[in-house]
Motif scaffolding. Structure first.
Motif, PDB file in Angstrom:
ATOM      1  N   GLU A  94       4.434  -9.281  10.423  1.00 55.54           N
ATOM      2  CA  GLU A  94       3.821 -10.042   9.726  1.00 55.54           C
ATOM      3  C   GLU A  94       4.072  -9.926   8.309  1.00 55.54           C
ATOM      4  OE1 GLU A  94      -0.468  -9.242   9.956  1.00 55.54           O
ATOM      5  OE2 GLU A  94      -0.290  -7.411   8.459  1.00 55.54           O
ATOM      6  N   HIS A  95       3.305 -10.820   7.328  1.00 55.26           N
ATOM      7  CA  HIS A  95       3.858 -10.883   5.964  1.00 55.26           C
ATOM      8  C   HIS A  95       3.361  -9.386   5.423  1.00 55.26           C
ATOM      9  CE1 HIS A  95       4.415 -12.131   2.077  1.00 55.26           C
ATOM     10  NE2 HIS A  95       2.955 -11.690   1.673  1.00 55.26           N
ATOM     11  N   VAL A  96       4.481  -8.920   4.593  1.00 52.38           N
ATOM     12  CA  VAL A  96       4.098  -7.542   3.907  1.00 52.38           C
ATOM     13  C   VAL A  96       3.844  -7.896   2.400  1.00 52.38           C
ATOM     14  CG1 VAL A  96       5.453  -5.437   3.168  1.00 52.38           C
ATOM     15  CG2 VAL A  96       6.238  -6.567   5.265  1.00 52.38           C
ATOM     16  N   VAL A  97       2.650  -7.175   2.050  1.00 50.91           N
ATOM     17  CA  VAL A  97       2.095  -7.446   0.622  1.00 50.91           C
ATOM     18  C   VAL A  97       2.448  -6.014  -0.002  1.00 50.91           C
ATOM     19  CG1 VAL A  97       0.129  -7.689  -0.877  1.00 50.91           C
ATOM     20  CG2 VAL A  97       0.285  -8.716   1.509  1.00 50.91           C
ATOM     21  N   LEU A  98       3.309  -6.280  -1.014  1.00 50.28           N
ATOM     22  CA  LEU A  98       3.869  -5.077  -1.674  1.00 50.28           C
ATOM     23  C   LEU A  98       3.109  -5.299  -3.270  1.00 50.28           C
ATOM     24  CD1 LEU A  98       7.581  -5.204  -1.060  1.00 50.28           C
ATOM     25  CD2 LEU A  98       5.839  -3.692  -0.028  1.00 50.28           C
ATOM     26  N   THR A  99       2.594  -6.030  -3.626  1.00 46.18           N
ATOM     27  CA  THR A  99       1.647  -6.345  -4.722  1.00 46.18           C
ATOM     28  C   THR A  99       0.247  -6.510  -4.868  1.00 46.18           C
ATOM     29  OG1 THR A  99       2.383  -8.352  -5.191  1.00 46.18           O
ATOM     30  CG2 THR A  99       3.894  -6.894  -5.846  1.00 46.18           C
ATOM     31  N   LEU A 151     -10.957  11.112  -2.246  1.00 44.49           N
ATOM     32  CA  LEU A 151     -11.178   9.885  -1.592  1.00 44.49           C
ATOM     33  C   LEU A 151     -11.450   9.869  -0.034  1.00 44.49           C
ATOM     34  CD1 LEU A 151      -8.778   7.696  -3.704  1.00 44.49           C
ATOM     35  CD2 LEU A 151     -11.404   7.816  -4.323  1.00 44.49           C
ATOM     36  N   LEU A 152     -10.494  10.478   0.563  1.00 39.93           N
ATOM     37  CA  LEU A 152     -10.618  10.364   1.754  1.00 39.93           C
ATOM     38  C   LEU A 152     -11.688  11.181   2.533  1.00 39.93           C
ATOM     39  CD1 LEU A 152      -6.929  10.777   3.095  1.00 39.93           C
ATOM     40  CD2 LEU A 152      -8.453   8.649   3.165  1.00 39.93           C
ATOM     41  N   SER A 153     -12.382  12.149   1.714  1.00 36.69           N
ATOM     42  CA  SER A 153     -13.631  12.892   2.274  1.00 36.69           C
ATOM     43  C   SER A 153     -14.668  11.614   2.121  1.00 36.69           C
ATOM     44  CB  SER A 153     -13.556  13.968   1.396  1.00 36.69           C
ATOM     45  OG  SER A 153     -14.191  13.733  -0.180  1.00 36.69           O
ATOM     46  N   ARG A 154     -14.727  10.879   1.610  1.00 37.16           N
ATOM     47  CA  ARG A 154     -15.794   9.769   1.310  1.00 37.16           C
ATOM     48  C   ARG A 154     -15.681   8.469   1.711  1.00 37.16           C
ATOM     49  NH1 ARG A 154     -16.037   8.446  -3.843  1.00 37.16           N
ATOM     50  NH2 ARG A 154     -14.259   9.455  -4.746  1.00 37.16           N
ATOM     51  N   MET A 155     -14.354   8.254   2.206  1.00 34.77           N
ATOM     52  CA  MET A 155     -14.091   6.747   2.633  1.00 34.77           C
ATOM     53  C   MET A 155     -13.067   6.825   3.650  1.00 34.77           C
ATOM     54  SD  MET A 155     -12.457   5.341  -0.950  1.00 34.77           S
ATOM     55  CE  MET A 155     -13.811   6.051  -1.963  1.00 34.77           C
ATOM     56  N   ALA A 156     -12.827   5.656   4.472  1.00 29.51           N
ATOM     57  CA  ALA A 156     -11.837   5.520   5.280  1.00 29.51           C
ATOM     58  C   ALA A 156     -10.645   5.109   4.596  1.00 29.51           C
ATOM     59  CB  ALA A 156     -12.157   4.262   6.218  1.00 29.51           C
ATOM     60  N   PRO A 157      -9.434   5.530   5.197  1.00 32.41           N
ATOM     61  CA  PRO A 157      -8.186   5.486   4.625  1.00 32.41           C
ATOM     62  C   PRO A 157      -7.850   4.046   3.925  1.00 32.41           C
ATOM     63  CG  PRO A 157      -7.679   6.751   6.550  1.00 32.41           C
ATOM     64  CD  PRO A 157      -9.168   5.999   6.477  1.00 32.41           C
ATOM     65  N   LYS A 158      -8.425   2.891   4.680  1.00 34.45           N
ATOM     66  CA  LYS A 158      -8.043   1.668   4.193  1.00 34.45           C
ATOM     67  C   LYS A 158      -8.808   1.303   2.985  1.00 34.45           C
ATOM     68  CE  LYS A 158      -9.027  -3.247   5.692  1.00 34.45           C
ATOM     69  NZ  LYS A 158      -9.478  -4.269   6.654  1.00 34.45           N
ATOM     70  N   ALA A 166      -1.787   3.813   5.384  1.00 34.95           N
ATOM     71  CA  ALA A 166      -2.807   2.796   5.476  1.00 34.95           C
ATOM     72  C   ALA A 166      -2.207   1.547   4.676  1.00 34.95           C
ATOM     73  CB  ALA A 166      -4.062   3.176   4.829  1.00 34.95           C
ATOM     74  N   LYS A 167      -1.226   1.768   3.891  1.00 35.58           N
ATOM     75  CA  LYS A 167      -0.563   0.465   3.169  1.00 35.58           C
ATOM     76  C   LYS A 167       0.549  -0.027   4.076  1.00 35.58           C
ATOM     77  CE  LYS A 167       2.842   0.196  -0.427  1.00 35.58           C
ATOM     78  NZ  LYS A 167       2.374  -0.925  -1.371  1.00 35.58           N
ATOM     79  N   MET A 168       1.134   1.055   4.811  1.00 32.75           N
ATOM     80  CA  MET A 168       2.390   0.514   5.820  1.00 32.75           C
ATOM     81  C   MET A 168       1.782  -0.066   7.068  1.00 32.75           C
ATOM     82  SD  MET A 168       5.274   1.120   4.257  1.00 32.75           S
ATOM     83  CE  MET A 168       4.360   0.466   2.780  1.00 32.75           C
ATOM     84  N   ALA A 169       0.427   0.392   7.423  1.00 29.92           N
ATOM     85  CA  ALA A 169       0.033  -0.339   8.470  1.00 29.92           C
ATOM     86  C   ALA A 169      -0.371  -1.737   8.445  1.00 29.92           C
ATOM     87  CB  ALA A 169      -1.540   0.209   8.766  1.00 29.92           C
ATOM     88  N   ARG A 170      -0.239  -2.181   6.953  1.00 28.84           N
ATOM     89  CA  ARG A 170      -0.686  -3.728   7.047  1.00 28.84           C
ATOM     90  C   ARG A 170       0.641  -4.515   7.242  1.00 28.84           C
ATOM     91  NH1 ARG A 170      -4.122  -4.593   1.640  1.00 28.84           N
ATOM     92  NH2 ARG A 170      -3.770  -6.540   2.125  1.00 28.84           N
ATOM     93  N   ARG A 171       1.819  -3.691   7.724  1.00 31.94           N
ATOM     94  CA  ARG A 171       2.947  -4.495   8.033  1.00 31.94           C
ATOM     95  C   ARG A 171       3.009  -5.035   9.483  1.00 31.94           C
ATOM     96  NH1 ARG A 171       7.779  -0.900   5.876  1.00 31.94           N
ATOM     97  NH2 ARG A 171       8.630  -2.421   7.359  1.00 31.94           N
ATOM     98  N   ALA A 172       1.970  -4.510  10.280  1.00 29.16           N
ATOM     99  CA  ALA A 172       2.012  -4.776  11.801  1.00 29.16           C
ATOM    100  C   ALA A 172       0.641  -4.803  12.222  1.00 29.16           C
ATOM    101  CB  ALA A 172       2.734  -3.704  12.531  1.00 29.16           C
ATOM    102  N   THR A 173       0.509  -5.847  13.197  1.00 28.73           N
ATOM    103  CA  THR A 173      -0.804  -6.211  13.599  1.00 28.73           C
ATOM    104  C   THR A 173      -0.748  -6.058  15.205  1.00 28.73           C
ATOM    105  OG1 THR A 173      -2.694  -7.612  13.578  1.00 28.73           O
ATOM    106  CG2 THR A 173      -0.512  -8.810  13.635  1.00 28.73           C
ATOM    107  N   THR A 174      -1.945  -6.100  16.129  1.00 28.86           N
ATOM    108  CA  THR A 174      -1.885  -5.971  17.496  1.00 28.86           C
ATOM    109  C   THR A 174      -1.589  -7.489  17.932  1.00 28.86           C
ATOM    110  OG1 THR A 174      -2.827  -3.940  17.424  1.00 28.86           O
ATOM    111  CG2 THR A 174      -2.865  -5.203  19.478  1.00 28.86           C
TER     112      THR A 174
END
Length: 573
Positions: free
Chosen positions: A171-176, A98-105, A153-161
């Motif tokens: 910020e809000h953590v989405v686990l589902t 997958l990472l060879s074809r797209m970004a981690p996000k 990439a999943k964990m990066a969604r727990r913080a923002t600049t």
């Protein structure tokens, strides 16, 4: 009101439970021992039928999830294994492709999200061989690999600049996640902002936040957000009940005060709604509807991205409103076989454990949530190695496969045995053991098996003493009504709901204690004093002034053999 709890660990190993590496898993717990276990079964269809996770009205989300499933199925076909019997190495290779074809996000969402959620479902399902999640295990086993990059990439969604700086902001953590490209908490906060205005002044903010939520995260309203976060794995009927009461409440408030958002009512609005409900329903049913709204509101107002809410009108009305009594309804009495039929369809190990603790040990919902690891003496070697505090309490450590149930209130006789009272209170309302007297009880084979599987898969939280942990924060449950919700969901699926015509109440968590008491009393195998002991009631003569060990241990010895021989089997004939 922000949630004051710390987020769960970002280390994938802490999300795995007992087994951290695939090579270290003992044979009895390997999920791939039988490669034919899913032959002839459409497991994606079974998964969707159970959870609704692949069903959505959004064409974009539906298309994304189809791409993820097809990609994973093709990958596993090339590996020669069933899509639900993957190894961590299969996940690592898929992520690398997958990472060879797209970004981690993009690799994370929708690809990882869609398939990993299915494996999470398998790991908690009592009818499947999984007691670990191979996707999380891949992230832990390959710390420099592709799976870990997607995990990041999943964990990066727990913080923002914040303001373009490098300082992280919680910020809000989405686990589902459900195939979304944006965190719904961020979407809401971006539209609403955060301040401490009273509820009336918050209506415009919340309306703007909900509009942003709808446009960016494709949730119709804040109730849909709650259902996706908290009840994604609940029964379809449960979600429908929440949606129904949301519609009723929204329509009521729109008539009472046009333009006011349903999340920003005054207490008199909620009282008026309760009165209207009582005019249309039995009081117990009307109260249950307000309880659903209170559950939603407590979650919503504790999210980090919502404004500061200075009051809790739904819970206050639920607890203080003068609900009319309903003496026409009587409690249901269910047979062993009726309980067996219900439990056969309870698939989540934690939910099953909650119900069995009520039926087999007579434990109340507060006692269930307040169980600590030190209270439970299980002899499984893998558990003993992983949980050093397991069964370490001085009153249970000498009793194999047993549980200590402490009291939560002081006995009226102050000369009785001295014990530490068990209660949990983090400022959001106490959860207290109601019994006044302690007891040690045997764990039979069925309950041991369920608790063992739960603990094998349970998240690691070394600083938490509790047996049962929340899925979002990996800490103590704040709402003991959650246990009752599980009971009602399970039994209503089999028709054991409130029946006004027949004059019968619905099943609640207290049904378990009634069954437990009635079963042992009618068996005639225990004396009155021993019946009192197993229920945590006053033990009667001989108790006054006794040391705690002198009281507990002879009583346990007196009931252990009788209990283990005669406890009803509820998971099999």
């Amino acid at each position: 009101m922000t949630d004051d709890r710390a987020p769960p660990s970002a280390d994938p190993a802490d999300r795995l439970g007992v087994f951290k590496r695939f090579a270290d898993i003992p044979a009895p717990w390997r999920h791939d021992l039988d490669p034919t276990v899913y032959d002839g079964r459409d497991m994606w269809a079974e998964y969707d039928a159970s959870t609704g996770a692949l069903t959505t009205d959004s064409e974009r989300q539906s298309s994304d999830m189809r791409l993820a499933v097809e990609s994973w199925n093709d990958h596993m076909a090339d590996k020669g294994r069933h899509p639900m019997l993957a190894h961590p190495s299969d996940v690592e290779e898929w992520c690398a492709d997958l990472l060879s074809r797209m970004a981690p996000k993009r690799a994370y969402n929708p690809y990882w999200v869609t398939v990993e959620k299915a494996y999470m479902w398998l790991s908690w399902h009592r009818h499947h061989p999984h007691v670990y999640n191979v996707f999380v295990m891949a992230a832990a086993e390959y710390p420099e690999g592709a799976a870990h990059e997607v995990w990041n990439a999943k964990m990066a969604r727990r913080a923002t600049t914040d303001g373009g700086t490098d300082q992280p902001k919680s910020e809000h953590v989405v686990l589902t996640d459900g195939g979304m490209d944006i965190d719904p908490g961020r979407a809401f906060a971006g539209g609403a902002g955060v301040d401490a205005d009273p509820l009336a002044a918050l209506s415009e903010q919340v309306t703007a936040g909900e509009r942003a939520l709808r446009e960016n995260a494709e949730y119709e309203n804040v109730m849909d957000w709650y259902l996706a976060e908290v009840h994604s794995g609940s029964a379809v009927r449960t979600r429908q009940e929440y949606q129904q009461v949301w519609r009723e409440w929204s329509e009521y408030l729109a008539d009472a005060e046009p333009g006011r958002h349903p999340a920003c009512p005054a207490e008199y609005h909620v009282r008026g709604f309760a009165k209207e409900l009582c005019g249309r329903h039995q009081a117990v049913w009307a109260r249950s509807k307000v309880s659903l709204l209170a559950n939603w509101y407590e979650w919503f107002t504790k999210e980090e991205t919502t404004p500061a809410f200075p009051s809790a009108p739904f819970r206050k009305v639920y607890e203080k409103y003068p609900w009319p009594p309903d003496d026409r309804l009587r409690a249901r009495t269910l047979t062993v076989n009726q309980h067996r039929r219900v439990l056969a369809d309870v698939t989540h190990e934690r939910d099953l454990a909650w119900i069995l603790l009520g039926l087999k040990l007579g434990m109340r919902e507060g006692e269930v949530l307040n169980v600590q690891l030190q209270d439970v003496n299980l002899t499984d070697p893998a558990l003993r190695d992983h949980y050093p505090k397991l069964g370490s309490h001085r009153l249970v450590r000498d009793h194999s496969n047993a549980i200590y149930i402490p009291p939560g209130r002081k006995a009226s006789n102050s000369t009785g045995p001295a014990v530490t009272l068990r209660r949990f209170d983090d400022g959001h309302g106490p959860i207290v053991n109601k019994s006044r007297f302690p007891r040690v009880m045997p764990l039979d084979e069925e309950l041991r098996a369920v608790l063992t599987r739960y603990l094998l898969a349970r998240y690691d939280a070394p600083d938490q003493p509790w047996l049962f942990l929340t899925e979002t924060h990996h800490d103590h449950f704040r709402d003991q009504n959650r246990v009752n919700d599980i009971w009602q969901e399970a039994y209503e699926r089999h028709g054991f709901e409130e029946d006004e015509a027949a004059g019968l109440r619905g099943v609640t968590s207290h049904t378990g204690r009634h069954f437990f008491s009635d079963y042992w009393e009618s068996s005639g195998r225990l004396s009155r004093s021993r019946l009192n002991y197993i229920r945590g009631d006053s033990p009667g003569a001989g108790y006054h002034g006794a040391a705690i060990g002198d009281y507990l241990h002879p009583s346990y010895a007196d009931i252990e053999d009788v209990y283990r021989t005669n406890v009803p089997r509820l998971l099999s004939e």
